[in-house]
Design an enzyme around this catalytic site. Structure first.
Site, PDB file in Angstrom:
ATOM      1  N   ASP A 103     -24.185  -1.371 -84.131  1.00 58.36           N
ATOM      2  CA  ASP A 103     -24.025  -2.499 -83.207  1.00 58.36           C
ATOM      3  C   ASP A 103     -22.605  -3.015 -83.432  1.00 58.36           C
ATOM      4  O   ASP A 103     -22.258  -3.405 -84.548  1.00 58.36           O
ATOM      5  CB  ASP A 103     -25.085  -3.565 -83.550  1.00 58.36           C
ATOM      6  CG  ASP A 103     -24.755  -4.940 -83.005  1.00 58.36           C
ATOM      7  OD1 ASP A 103     -23.942  -5.051 -82.063  1.00 58.36           O
ATOM      8  OD2 ASP A 103     -25.322  -5.929 -83.530  1.00 58.36           O
TER       9      ASP A 103
ATOM     10  N   GLU B 150     -22.691  -5.082 -77.790  1.00 54.53           N
ATOM     11  CA  GLU B 150     -23.694  -5.804 -78.581  1.00 54.53           C
ATOM     12  C   GLU B 150     -24.649  -6.619 -77.696  1.00 54.53           C
ATOM     13  O   GLU B 150     -25.867  -6.569 -77.858  1.00 54.53           O
ATOM     14  CB  GLU B 150     -22.994  -6.744 -79.580  1.00 54.53           C
ATOM     15  CG  GLU B 150     -23.979  -7.650 -80.294  1.00 54.53           C
ATOM     16  CD  GLU B 150     -23.437  -8.310 -81.554  1.00 54.53           C
ATOM     17  OE1 GLU B 150     -22.445  -9.047 -81.454  1.00 54.53           O
ATOM     18  OE2 GLU B 150     -24.027  -8.101 -82.628  1.00 54.53           O
ATOM     19  N   GLU B 151     -24.087  -7.326 -76.753  1.00 53.73           N
ATOM     20  CA  GLU B 151     -24.930  -8.184 -75.917  1.00 53.73           C
ATOM     21  C   GLU B 151     -25.898  -7.347 -75.089  1.00 53.73           C
ATOM     22  O   GLU B 151     -27.067  -7.712 -74.923  1.00 53.73           O
ATOM     23  CB  GLU B 151     -24.063  -9.047 -74.995  1.00 53.73           C
ATOM     24  CG  GLU B 151     -23.275 -10.144 -75.732  1.00 53.73           C
ATOM     25  CD  GLU B 151     -21.892  -9.693 -76.183  1.00 53.73           C
ATOM     26  OE1 GLU B 151     -21.556  -8.507 -76.005  1.00 53.73           O
ATOM     27  OE2 GLU B 151     -21.140 -10.543 -76.718  1.00 53.73           O
TER      28      GLU B 151
HETATM   29  N1  AR6 Z   1     -22.492   3.363 -76.639  1.00 51.78           N
HETATM   30  C1  AR6 Z   1     -21.308   3.880 -77.056  1.00 51.78           C
HETATM   31  N2  AR6 Z   1     -20.119   3.284 -76.865  1.00 51.78           N
HETATM   32  C2  AR6 Z   1     -20.110   2.110 -76.214  1.00 51.78           C
HETATM   33  C3  AR6 Z   1     -21.292   1.501 -75.730  1.00 51.78           C
HETATM   34  C4  AR6 Z   1     -22.526   2.184 -75.975  1.00 51.78           C
HETATM   35  N3  AR6 Z   1     -23.691   1.700 -75.561  1.00 51.78           N
HETATM   36  N4  AR6 Z   1     -20.956   0.361 -75.117  1.00 51.78           N
HETATM   37  C5  AR6 Z   1     -19.628   0.250 -75.217  1.00 51.78           C
HETATM   38  N5  AR6 Z   1     -19.090   1.294 -75.865  1.00 51.78           N
HETATM   39  P1  AR6 Z   1     -17.110  -3.745 -77.552  1.00 51.78           P
HETATM   40  P2  AR6 Z   1     -15.782  -4.614 -80.051  1.00 51.78           P
HETATM   41  C6  AR6 Z   1     -17.662   1.530 -76.197  1.00 51.78           C
HETATM   42  O1  AR6 Z   1     -15.969  -4.296 -76.808  1.00 51.78           O
HETATM   43  O2  AR6 Z   1     -14.419  -4.292 -79.606  1.00 51.78           O
HETATM   44  C7  AR6 Z   1     -19.080  -8.492 -78.422  1.00 51.78           C
HETATM   45  O3  AR6 Z   1     -18.954  -9.705 -77.736  1.00 51.78           O
HETATM   46  C8  AR6 Z   1     -16.691   1.147 -75.089  1.00 51.78           C
HETATM   47  O4  AR6 Z   1     -15.609   2.083 -75.142  1.00 51.78           O
HETATM   48  O5  AR6 Z   1     -18.490  -4.238 -77.255  1.00 51.78           O
HETATM   49  O6  AR6 Z   1     -16.187  -4.309 -81.458  1.00 51.78           O
HETATM   50  C9  AR6 Z   1     -19.486  -8.707 -79.854  1.00 51.78           C
HETATM   51  O7  AR6 Z   1     -20.425  -9.740 -79.971  1.00 51.78           O
HETATM   52  C10 AR6 Z   1     -16.222  -0.224 -75.523  1.00 51.78           C
HETATM   53  O8  AR6 Z   1     -14.952  -0.554 -75.006  1.00 51.78           O
HETATM   54  O9  AR6 Z   1     -16.911  -3.884 -79.159  1.00 51.78           O
HETATM   55  C11 AR6 Z   1     -18.177  -9.066 -80.492  1.00 51.78           C
HETATM   56  O10 AR6 Z   1     -17.862 -10.413 -80.288  1.00 51.78           O
HETATM   57  C12 AR6 Z   1     -16.181  -0.068 -77.025  1.00 51.78           C
HETATM   58  O11 AR6 Z   1     -17.338   0.726 -77.304  1.00 51.78           O
HETATM   59  C13 AR6 Z   1     -17.191  -8.190 -79.760  1.00 51.78           C
HETATM   60  O12 AR6 Z   1     -17.798  -7.915 -78.490  1.00 51.78           O
HETATM   61  C14 AR6 Z   1     -16.169  -1.332 -77.790  1.00 51.78           C
HETATM   62  O13 AR6 Z   1     -17.214  -2.183 -77.369  1.00 51.78           O
HETATM   63  C15 AR6 Z   1     -16.965  -6.883 -80.465  1.00 51.78           C
HETATM   64  O14 AR6 Z   1     -15.994  -6.148 -79.778  1.00 51.78           O
END
Ligand code: AR6
Length: 527
Positions: free
Chosen positions: A291, A309-310
């Protein structure tokens, strides 16, 4: 040409999936209460005579809405807040205005401050009128019933998973449903104050009022509607046929001094599968699913957020209850959730996210009634200045975080599941995908796990990762050697002013100056 049409490279995904139909082996011991594990339900036959305390109104436990000590000022006196909740929910709630009035009757401190226009929009514009009627006449009374079952269902004090302590909580899915129904009705006391000094300032919010808020942009309203569809679908399912399984939430902490000394790691890289198609939740069955968390687990699930995550939290709403008791994660802490069920499917992402209907989750259970599904919440660093991620202290923060998430001493190393991950920290948090992939690969290797990486549509990234991995394996490079080179990268390639070399090119050059990159798209290994 065939290689071009296959979206993945590295080893077969099935090579990484063990156990029953690929669902993996149990990753935790059977549920058994001890000083580090609070079990909120009775295991085995009831013993007469022992009456554990039913309530603990203190700073180590969740303050339950139905606690006799939960009082609310009304005029000059203090009233039982649970009685107020019961009174409000015994009146008919026929439309979203009634729902707002009911919730505000025991939260009147926030009159004029809480905004329900998102909720009203949902019922007037987001769904058909018939569905709205059905919601208020059929589903809502059942959710209310679930709310009121709280004192019957939660009969032990529910501890908080505080910072710095390894502790687990096991709950039945039915208990989780009841707690979520309470969160929906905003009954949790002391969880509404926004002030930094408030008692729960270091905890995520749990009452759903923020989700009911209106959003300035239409796309924001749309997100709220789609999330509410997921949540209501969940309630429809659990009210119709109460789920019978259990879920364990484990806070994992390893002090920095207990993390590996990376520079001397002698581990060789393990198997890797990389795909530009598929998602963690869909293709990572039986694996430890990452996650991409916020340090407040669930991030913006009850607000505006709608990314990895959401989305995971609304299709598997039981995850949301972690916010009730999980204090924000420190640098070397993670939260492992085992046994949650997926109830909805979805399409799209962020502004295009839509609820796509029911999901029947056929994941088998372990001997303790938990679905063989493990989600690990690890929060990456938010990078205001992306160059900063290459500074050693930040490299260490990230690799240790992943290590804490992936580390597991409970199972036989042969039974450890692979990690299913992707661009952790590289969306909203603006990290570098090549770096994060490598750090996760190193952490997985160190903990004895293989890795399945989903690049979310990025073919170039898939090829780059697999090429690097093949190079590291063929050159018998250890995790320690990569770490030592990584630690020099910032000074060599960034600090001097302008960035002058891509990370992977730098590593190839350091490790084997004679190496020339070959085109993996024609040499992709499918064995
Ligand atoms: N499976 C695989 N890859 C994925 C998926 C999925 N289901 N969904 C998205 N991606 P991000 P962060 C890829 O932005 O940068 C939230 O608000 C996709 O390329 O969710 O760690 C949390 O609560 C996407 O751009 O993660 C934190 O506050 C990338 O994963 C914050 O976002 C990153 O997804 C974390 O941000």
């Amino acid at each position: 040409e065939i290689a071009e049409s296959i979206p993945w490279k590295g080893c077969f995904l099935t090579e990484l999936q063990k156990g029953r139909n690929g669902y993996g082996m149990p990753q935790l011991h059977p549920i058994k209460p001890n000083s580090n594990h609070t079990v909120m339900f009775q295991i085995g036959p009831k013993k007469d005579g022992s009456h554990p305390p039913s309530d603990a109104w203190d700073s180590n436990h969740v303050r339950l809405p139905c606690s006799p000590q939960n009082k609310y000022p009304v005029g000059d006196s203090l009233k039982s807040r649970w009685e107020m909740v019961k009174a409000a929910l015994q009146k008919p709630v026929q439309n979203s205005k009634d729902l707002e009035d009911a919730i505000m009757s025991y939260n009147d401190k926030y009159l004029g401050r809480w905004d329900f226009s998102g909720l009203h929009y949902f019922f007037s514009e987001g769904i058909e009128e018939e569905e709205t009627q059905c919601f208020f006449s059929e589903l809502l009374p059942q959710i209310i019933e679930l709310v009121l079952q709280l004192p019957a269902l939660i009969t032990h004090p529910l501890p908080l998973l505080r910072k710095g302590r390894n502790h687990s909580i096991s709950l039945t899915q039915q208990q989780v449903a009841c707690l979520l129904a309470n969160a929906f009705f905003c009954t949790f006391p002391r969880r509404n104050a926004a002030r930094k000094a408030s008692e729960y300032a270091t905890f995520p919010d749990i009452n759903f009022n923020r989700l009911f808020q209106g959003q300035k942009k239409k796309a924001g309203m749309q997100r709220t509607c789609e999330k509410l569809k997921c949540i209501f679908h969940y309630f429809r399912r659990v009210c119709h046929s109460p789920p019978k399984g259990n879920i364990t939430f484990s806070r994992r902490c390893i002090p920095p001094s207990g993390c590996p000394s990376w520079e001397s790691s002698g581990h060789f890289f393990r198997k890797l599968h990389v795909s530009s198609h598929g998602t963690i939740e869909e293709c990572g069955k039986g694996m430890l699913q990452v996650d991409f968390a916020n340090k407040m687990v669930g991030g913006g699930v009850l607000g505006w957020g709608c990314v990895q995550e959401e989305i995971r939290f609304v299709i598997c709403p039981e995850l949301i209850i972690a916010r009730l008791f999980t204090e924000c994660l420190d640098a070397t802490e993670a939260l492992l959730i085992t046994g949650c069920e997926q109830f909805s499917t979805y399409e799209g992402y962020a502004d295009d996210f839509t609820w796509a209907g029911d999901y029947q989750d056929s994941t088998p259970h372990d001997c303790s009634g938990r679905k063989l599904c493990s989600v690990i919440a690890i929060d990456a660093l938010y990078l205001r200045y992306p160059a900063q991620q290459f500074v050693v202290t930040n490299l260490l923060r990230e690799i240790n975080k992943a290590y804490v998430g992936f580390f597991n001493q409970e199972v036989n190393p042969d039974h450890l599941s692979a990690v299913a991950t992707g661009n952790w920290g590289c969306g909203v948090y603006r990290g570098n995908t090549r770096l994060k992939a490598l750090l996760q690969l190193m952490a997985a290797t160190q903990t004895g796990r293989a890795l399945a990486y989903f690049t979310f549509g990025d073919d170039q990234l898939r090829d780059d990762i697999v090429l690097m991995h093949t190079f590291l394996v063929n050159h018998k490079v250890t995790v320690g050697l990569v770490w030592r080179h990584l630690c020099r990268y910032y000074d060599q390639c960034y600090r001097s002013g302008i960035f002058n070399q891509e990370l992977y090119d730098y590593l190839y050059k350091c490790i084997d100056p004679t190496y020339t990159k070959k085109d993996v798209s024609s040499k992709g290994r499918h064995t």
